[in-house]
Motif scaffolding. Structure first.
Motif, PDB file in Angstrom:
ATOM      1  N   ARG A 809       0.797  -1.249   0.049  1.00 27.89           N
ATOM      2  CA  ARG A 809       0.001  -0.009  -0.113  1.00 27.89           C
ATOM      3  C   ARG A 809       1.148   1.161  -0.010  1.00 27.89           C
ATOM      4  O   ARG A 809       2.219   1.229   0.427  1.00 27.89           O
ATOM      5  CB  ARG A 809      -0.840  -0.030   1.213  1.00 27.89           C
ATOM      6  CG  ARG A 809      -2.164  -1.082   1.191  1.00 27.89           C
ATOM      7  CD  ARG A 809      -3.101  -0.857   2.358  1.00 27.89           C
ATOM      8  NE  ARG A 809      -2.189  -1.020   3.566  1.00 27.89           N
ATOM      9  CZ  ARG A 809      -2.513  -0.780   4.892  1.00 27.89           C
ATOM     10  NH1 ARG A 809      -3.871  -0.489   4.891  1.00 27.89           N
ATOM     11  NH2 ARG A 809      -2.183  -1.185   5.961  1.00 27.89           N
ATOM     12  N   SER A 818      -4.481   1.584  -2.026  1.00 32.65           N
ATOM     13  CA  SER A 818      -4.010   0.153  -2.468  1.00 32.65           C
ATOM     14  C   SER A 818      -4.445   0.289  -4.155  1.00 32.65           C
ATOM     15  O   SER A 818      -5.513   0.767  -4.347  1.00 32.65           O
ATOM     16  CB  SER A 818      -4.972  -0.922  -1.846  1.00 32.65           C
ATOM     17  OG  SER A 818      -4.475  -1.007  -0.646  1.00 32.65           O
ATOM     18  N   GLN A 828      -8.091  -1.899 -10.424  1.00 32.23           N
ATOM     19  CA  GLN A 828      -8.783  -1.695  -9.248  1.00 32.23           C
ATOM     20  C   GLN A 828      -7.658  -0.814  -8.437  1.00 32.23           C
ATOM     21  O   GLN A 828      -6.616  -0.720  -8.327  1.00 32.23           O
ATOM     22  CB  GLN A 828      -9.171  -2.999  -8.662  1.00 32.23           C
ATOM     23  CG  GLN A 828      -8.057  -3.786  -8.112  1.00 32.23           C
ATOM     24  CD  GLN A 828      -8.437  -5.102  -7.831  1.00 32.23           C
ATOM     25  OE1 GLN A 828      -9.421  -5.090  -6.743  1.00 32.23           O
ATOM     26  NE2 GLN A 828      -8.110  -6.257  -7.956  1.00 32.23           N
ATOM     27  N   PHE A 830      -8.146   0.987  -4.042  1.00 37.42           N
ATOM     28  CA  PHE A 830      -9.339   1.165  -2.673  1.00 37.42           C
ATOM     29  C   PHE A 830      -8.164   2.410  -2.275  1.00 37.42           C
ATOM     30  O   PHE A 830      -7.037   2.158  -1.799  1.00 37.42           O
ATOM     31  CB  PHE A 830      -9.336   0.136  -1.961  1.00 37.42           C
ATOM     32  CG  PHE A 830      -9.905   0.543  -0.586  1.00 37.42           C
ATOM     33  CD1 PHE A 830     -11.245   0.714  -0.550  1.00 37.42           C
ATOM     34  CD2 PHE A 830      -9.139   0.244   0.336  1.00 37.42           C
ATOM     35  CE1 PHE A 830     -11.832   1.029   0.614  1.00 37.42           C
ATOM     36  CE2 PHE A 830      -9.624   0.688   1.781  1.00 37.42           C
ATOM     37  CZ  PHE A 830     -11.166   0.936   1.839  1.00 37.42           C
ATOM     38  N   ARG A 832      -8.590   5.028   1.318  1.00 38.12           N
ATOM     39  CA  ARG A 832      -9.244   5.378   2.490  1.00 38.12           C
ATOM     40  C   ARG A 832      -8.449   6.593   3.372  1.00 38.12           C
ATOM     41  O   ARG A 832      -7.229   6.545   3.285  1.00 38.12           O
ATOM     42  CB  ARG A 832      -9.606   4.276   3.429  1.00 38.12           C
ATOM     43  CG  ARG A 832      -8.408   3.670   4.129  1.00 38.12           C
ATOM     44  CD  ARG A 832      -8.896   2.766   5.221  1.00 38.12           C
ATOM     45  NE  ARG A 832      -7.848   1.801   5.860  1.00 38.12           N
ATOM     46  CZ  ARG A 832      -7.207   2.445   7.032  1.00 38.12           C
ATOM     47  NH1 ARG A 832      -7.838   3.601   7.563  1.00 38.12           N
ATOM     48  NH2 ARG A 832      -6.175   1.665   7.629  1.00 38.12           N
ATOM     49  N   SER A 839     -13.850   6.887   2.365  1.00 31.20           N
ATOM     50  CA  SER A 839     -13.115   5.846   1.357  1.00 31.20           C
ATOM     51  C   SER A 839     -13.793   5.771  -0.014  1.00 31.20           C
ATOM     52  O   SER A 839     -15.004   6.049  -0.073  1.00 31.20           O
ATOM     53  CB  SER A 839     -12.901   4.483   1.888  1.00 31.20           C
ATOM     54  OG  SER A 839     -14.443   3.926   1.905  1.00 31.20           O
ATOM     55  N   SER A 841     -13.765   3.069  -3.604  1.00 35.29           N
ATOM     56  CA  SER A 841     -13.151   1.821  -4.063  1.00 35.29           C
ATOM     57  C   SER A 841     -13.288   1.627  -5.735  1.00 35.29           C
ATOM     58  O   SER A 841     -14.553   2.122  -5.741  1.00 35.29           O
ATOM     59  CB  SER A 841     -13.438   0.803  -3.386  1.00 35.29           C
ATOM     60  OG  SER A 841     -14.920   0.631  -3.417  1.00 35.29           O
ATOM     61  N   TYR A 842     -12.976   0.950  -6.563  1.00 37.81           N
ATOM     62  CA  TYR A 842     -13.201   0.770  -7.672  1.00 37.81           C
ATOM     63  C   TYR A 842     -12.666  -0.505  -8.153  1.00 37.81           C
ATOM     64  O   TYR A 842     -11.382  -0.808  -7.899  1.00 37.81           O
ATOM     65  CB  TYR A 842     -12.686   1.805  -8.720  1.00 37.81           C
ATOM     66  CG  TYR A 842     -12.820   1.401 -10.153  1.00 37.81           C
ATOM     67  CD1 TYR A 842     -13.883   1.698 -10.733  1.00 37.81           C
ATOM     68  CD2 TYR A 842     -11.806   0.953 -10.875  1.00 37.81           C
ATOM     69  CE1 TYR A 842     -14.022   1.450 -12.106  1.00 37.81           C
ATOM     70  CE2 TYR A 842     -11.872   0.990 -12.076  1.00 37.81           C
ATOM     71  CZ  TYR A 842     -13.024   0.643 -13.099  1.00 37.81           C
ATOM     72  OH  TYR A 842     -13.133   0.426 -14.325  1.00 37.81           O
ATOM     73  N   LYS A 843     -13.499  -1.170  -9.150  1.00 33.89           N
ATOM     74  CA  LYS A 843     -12.823  -2.397  -9.849  1.00 33.89           C
ATOM     75  C   LYS A 843     -13.390  -2.413 -11.355  1.00 33.89           C
ATOM     76  O   LYS A 843     -14.671  -2.149 -11.275  1.00 33.89           O
ATOM     77  CB  LYS A 843     -13.472  -3.535  -9.131  1.00 33.89           C
ATOM     78  CG  LYS A 843     -12.703  -4.936  -9.630  1.00 33.89           C
ATOM     79  CD  LYS A 843     -13.192  -6.184  -8.757  1.00 33.89           C
ATOM     80  CE  LYS A 843     -12.283  -7.492  -9.314  1.00 33.89           C
ATOM     81  NZ  LYS A 843     -12.635  -8.803  -8.363  1.00 33.89           N
ATOM     82  N   THR A 848     -18.363   2.322  -9.019  1.00 27.66           N
ATOM     83  CA  THR A 848     -17.204   2.860  -7.916  1.00 27.66           C
ATOM     84  C   THR A 848     -18.103   3.330  -6.843  1.00 27.66           C
ATOM     85  O   THR A 848     -19.288   3.867  -6.626  1.00 27.66           O
ATOM     86  CB  THR A 848     -16.824   4.548  -8.419  1.00 27.66           C
ATOM     87  OG1 THR A 848     -16.396   4.202  -9.947  1.00 27.66           O
ATOM     88  CG2 THR A 848     -15.953   5.176  -7.698  1.00 27.66           C
TER      89      THR A 848
END
Length: 868
Positions: A809, A818, A828, A830, A832, A839, A841-843, A848
């Motif tokens: 990280r 990350s 992807q 993440f 925070r 936070s 996050s996305y993949k 999202t």
């Protein structure tokens, strides 16, 4: 309350998916999202219209579409036509069979504004092309009219014309209100500004078209350069004498003193035929003379002889007819005809109403000017943004205020209640905060170092007309520093609003100021975004801007899809490079408009298409209190230039769209750029998803315009690039990538910035400085990813390098990141905060997700609402 409302609106706009959408991800296959000339009807079939009256619009017939318009395989049918003979029909009803309550009309233009707003409910409509008495109807289209109580429904032309005074003057002041207008102006500074200028004009000899400088024509290499040069040099003379004469006319309106009337009339009759001189080029020159003739006719009507009035009417008829012929069956369908929207439509509008009832042609002109305004303007999209960029935005200032203000004065209806104006306030503020450089988009953006006096005058007008207190605070902050700042715009041809301030007696409204605004704002139809960290103190504000636009790079827009710029203390750091010397000049095209000049990515060394075909878009965005996010998609932007319009312009300007110059087919499938605004830390995180159908190389670019960059590759995990503002600000970029990068920096343009056009009044040509360019080229791969952390800060507080933890990280500015930059696995990330509950996050291929203050927002791709 206002700020919470903004946040709620952003949540809604970014997170509500299309009803028919099954996947969070949309892959577009369209050649373009916008068209140079209208290709779709408006409203679209099954569209819901809730915020304004319905204006019916449709494409020109194939044979009448201008070059560059989509022809759908029927190019062989295109031929020149007499536009004055084009005819259309429209019919609409709430009965799909058109048997009950049918309204049918004939029209000479491909649009129609109903005399009365349609009642809420479902309506059916068709447009038809009329040829030799036969009508070819479109398919039946459906539109649902909402019942919003705030719907914008202006009066019909018939109602407007009923209010036009029979007497003169009637445009810049009404005869019946003339005395009171003079009285109300006595204590306003603008009055004295005009009188000072007029008295100076009376003491200064006029220049003539014989003073046009043609000395450089012999040194120019093609007809495009010659026309551009003569246009500029003839405008130098005509614009100056137009503003001088306008000052004298306005001085007369303010005083009724005969010396001003005599001088103004003499000047207008001297200038009346200047547009016939062989060295006078350009539609702005012709419109300047139309403006003066109509102002003189309306203002001095009672002082003129019958012969003088007839002479002015003939000049107005001749110049106005030429202008209308150009507009007719063209402007209403064109994506954004710059000069017309900027100035010439306003000038024909004022001329038409000046002679309405006394020149038969004015019946058509007033009809066209008013109804095309209702159909297409004031904005060319809903979000209030301006796709041509900040430099050219201010060229529209007088049009955006004076035309609707004139209509408001005539009818008593508030034309500024159009929701576009409130949205446009946000564009005007967010793309260029107080005392700051502009967002850096569109031709000539380099010249917009701080909000100019025109922009402040515009915000002043909008604040008074709409009650917007953010605009009012912007103006107050500026005038505290420089009380007479707006005087700098006096008699500026496209931008001076001093006369409006003499007419309008509304004060600046009181209420929430700039600090009540959100940190970021997104304009999805225009394809712009900007975020900052400090609304209160520009000196410590870290700002970034972004563009990924459905408009592509046509008009004055640039080929900078998925490009960003950074700023500190109002000064640019990583910033778009190149100079706008002339619209299609070789340097302007290859170094300013072209992708190589911007902070985005090249594919196999190739850039984005010129024209509407080189488009991007913003599928997702979020603006919260502690985090912001924008996703841009430029997957369809790259390739050979195919626009007939731009191919022709390249040929005329001797600019070749070749692989050597940066245009060719590329195997790109996906280029999505995510930017996360990491609170008010000055940090942003950029993640680039790149995928091609065959191995390709990807070049990550950064540019500076103030000082050279420094590049440090000693850390094996990332490349560190630092840019400086030259005024105590810095942006440190840490570039992580899928593999080793081949880097290069240079201070040379691809094509030198040779100034052959822009000389001062003594014939001295300004020299353009070089800029600095950094490129990081990847190895060839089908899949590639960049992850970039940028810290924008005061130089006196050195940036701390990102810390890479044992688990991989990255820790930066109080955030843990990350991210997958490997070519294997899903794209992807993440992120925070280590300090607050927030936070993101996305993949790849999924939503999202933002968590902030205990609330979760899930974002899927949403197409912007576009028409044309």
């Amino acid at each position: 309350m206002k700020r919470n409302l903004f946040i709620a609106l952003f949540f809604f706009a970014a997170s509500v998916p299309l009803q028919a959408q099954q996947s969070p991800f949309i892959r577009l296959t369209e050649t373009s999202l916008m068209h140079e000339s209208r290709a779709t009807p408006s409203p679209l079939d099954k569209e819901v219209v809730n915020d304004r009256f319905v204006s019916f619009q449709w494409p020109l017939p194939l044979e009448a579409r201008p070059e560059g318009a989509p022809m759908d395989g029927f190019e062989h049918l295109v031929k020149k036509v007499d536009k004055s003979k084009l005819a259309y029909k429209i019919r609409y009803a709430q009965d799909a069979d058109f048997k009950k309550g049918l309204v049918q009309a004939d029209t000479r233009w491909p649009f129609f504004n109903p005399e009365k707003p349609l009642t809420p409910g479902i309506w059916y409509w068709q447009y038809g092309y009329v040829d030799n008495g036969q009508t070819t109807w479109s398919k039946v289209l459906q539109v649902t009219v909402g019942d919003s109580k705030q719907k914008f429904c202006p009066p019909s032309l018939k109602a407007l014309l009923a209010k036009v005074p029979k007497t003169h003057p009637r445009v810049w002041v009404e005869k019946e209100n003339w005395h009171s207008f003079i009285g109300q102006s006595i204590n306003k500074p603008e009055r004295q500004w005009y009188l000072e200028r007029a008295d100076k004009v009376l003491a200064t000899p006029m220049k003539s078209v014989k003073d046009i400088n043609t000395s450089q024509v012999k040194n120019l290499t093609n007809q495009m350069q010659i026309n551009s040069y003569l246009t500029r040099e003839s405008r130098r003379i005509i614009d100056a004498e137009e503003s001088n004469t306008e000052a004298v006319i306005r001085a007369y309106i303010l005083t009724k003193e005969k010396k001003y009337a005599d001088a103004a009339v003499k000047r207008v009759f001297t200038m009346m035929d200047w547009d016939k001189d062989k060295n006078v080029k350009g539609d702005f020159n012709a419109s300047a003379l139309l403006s003066l003739c109509s102002m003189a006719y309306d203002t001095f009507y009672d002082q003129l002889s019958d012969a003088q009035r007839k002479q002015l009417l003939n000049a107005i008829k001749e110049k106005g007819t030429d202008m209308y012929k150009h507009f007719n069956n063209y402007l209403e369908n064109h994506i954004a005809e710059n000069h017309i929207w900027q100035m010439t439509l306003r000038i024909l509008t004022m001329a038409a109403f000046s002679v309405y009832g006394e020149l038969p042609e004015a019946d058509i002109w007033t009809d066209y000017c008013y109804n095309v305004w209702l159909a297409r303007f004031p904005g060319l999209n809903k979000d209030g943004g301006w796709h041509n960029g900040d430099s050219y935005f201010t060229v529209n200032t007088r049009t955006l205020i004076e035309v609707p203000y004139f209509y408001s004065r005539l009818t008593g209806f508030d034309y500024f209640s159009d929701p576009w104006y409130e949205n446009n306030v946000m564009y005007t503020i967010f793309q260029q905060p107080p005392f700051s450089k502009s967002g850096g988009n569109g031709s000539s953006h380099q010249n917009v170092a701080r909000p100019n006096s025109i922009r402040i005058g515009y915000l002043d007008a909008l604040a008074k007309l709409t009650g917007n207190t953010y605009a009012a605070d912007f103006v107050r902050r500026t005038l505290v520093k420089e009380p007479d700042y707006m005087k700098k715009a006096l008699l500026n041809k496209p931008g001076d609003l001093a006369w409006f301030r003499l007419q309008c007696n509304k004060p600046l409204p009181e209420g929430p100021g700039l600090t009540a605004l959100p940190w970021g704002y997104v304009f999805p139809e225009t394809g712009l975004a900007s975020f900052q960290t400090n609304w209160d103190r520009v000196g410590s504000n870290a700002m970034w801007s972004f563009r990924s636009s459905p408009y592509g790079s046509t008009s004055h827009a640039l080929a900078n899809q998925n490009a960003f710029n950074t700023f500190y203390g109002g000064k640019p750091i990583f910033y778009s490079s190149g100079h706008h010397i002339e619209f299609t000049d070789a340097h302007s095209m290859l170094c300013h408009r072209a992708t190589r000049g911007h902070n985005t990515i090249l594919i196999n060394g190739m850039g984005q298409r010129i024209g509407v075909e080189g488009y991007g878009w913003i599928p997702r965005y979020y603006a919260g209190e502690k985090i912001g996010y924008v996703l841009g998609d430029a997957s369809n932007a790259y390739g050979k230039v195919t626009s007939p319009l731009w191919l022709k312009r390249g040929e005329q300007s001797e600019v070749a769209y070749t692989p050597e110059n940066g245009w060719d087919d590329v195997p790109l499938k996906t280029f999505r750029r995510h930017i996360v605004h990491l609170g008010n830390t000055g940090y942003i995180f950029i993640y680039d998803e790149l995928e091609s159908s065959e191995p390709a190389d990807y070049t990550f670019m950064l540019h500076t315009v103030a000082e050279p960059m420094t590049v440090d590759q000693n850390n094996g995990k990332y490349v560190h690039v630092q840019g400086l503002s030259g005024r105590g600000g810095a942006s440190d970029a840490y570039i992580f990538s899928s593999g080793a990068l081949q880097t290069d920096t240079t201070s040379r343009f691809f094509v030198p910035a040779h100034n052959w056009l822009r000389a001062d009044d003594k014939g001295n040509f300004k020299k353009y400085p070089n800029h600095w360019h950094f490129m990081a080229k990847s190895e060839k791969s089908k899949v590639y990813r960049f992850a970039t952390i940028i810290n924008t800060h005061a130089l006196k507080h050195p940036a701390k390098a990102p810390e890479i933890l044992s688990d991989g990280r990255i820790k930066a500015g109080g955030w843990l990141i990350s991210v997958n930059v490997k070519t294997e696995g899903n794209a992807q990330f993440f992120i925070r905060s280590t300090k607050e509950s927030v936070s993101i996050s996305y993949k790849a291929g999924q939503e999202t997700v933002v968590n902030e203050n205990g609330y979760e927002t899930r974002m899927s791709d949403v197409l912007p609402e576009l028409e044309i």
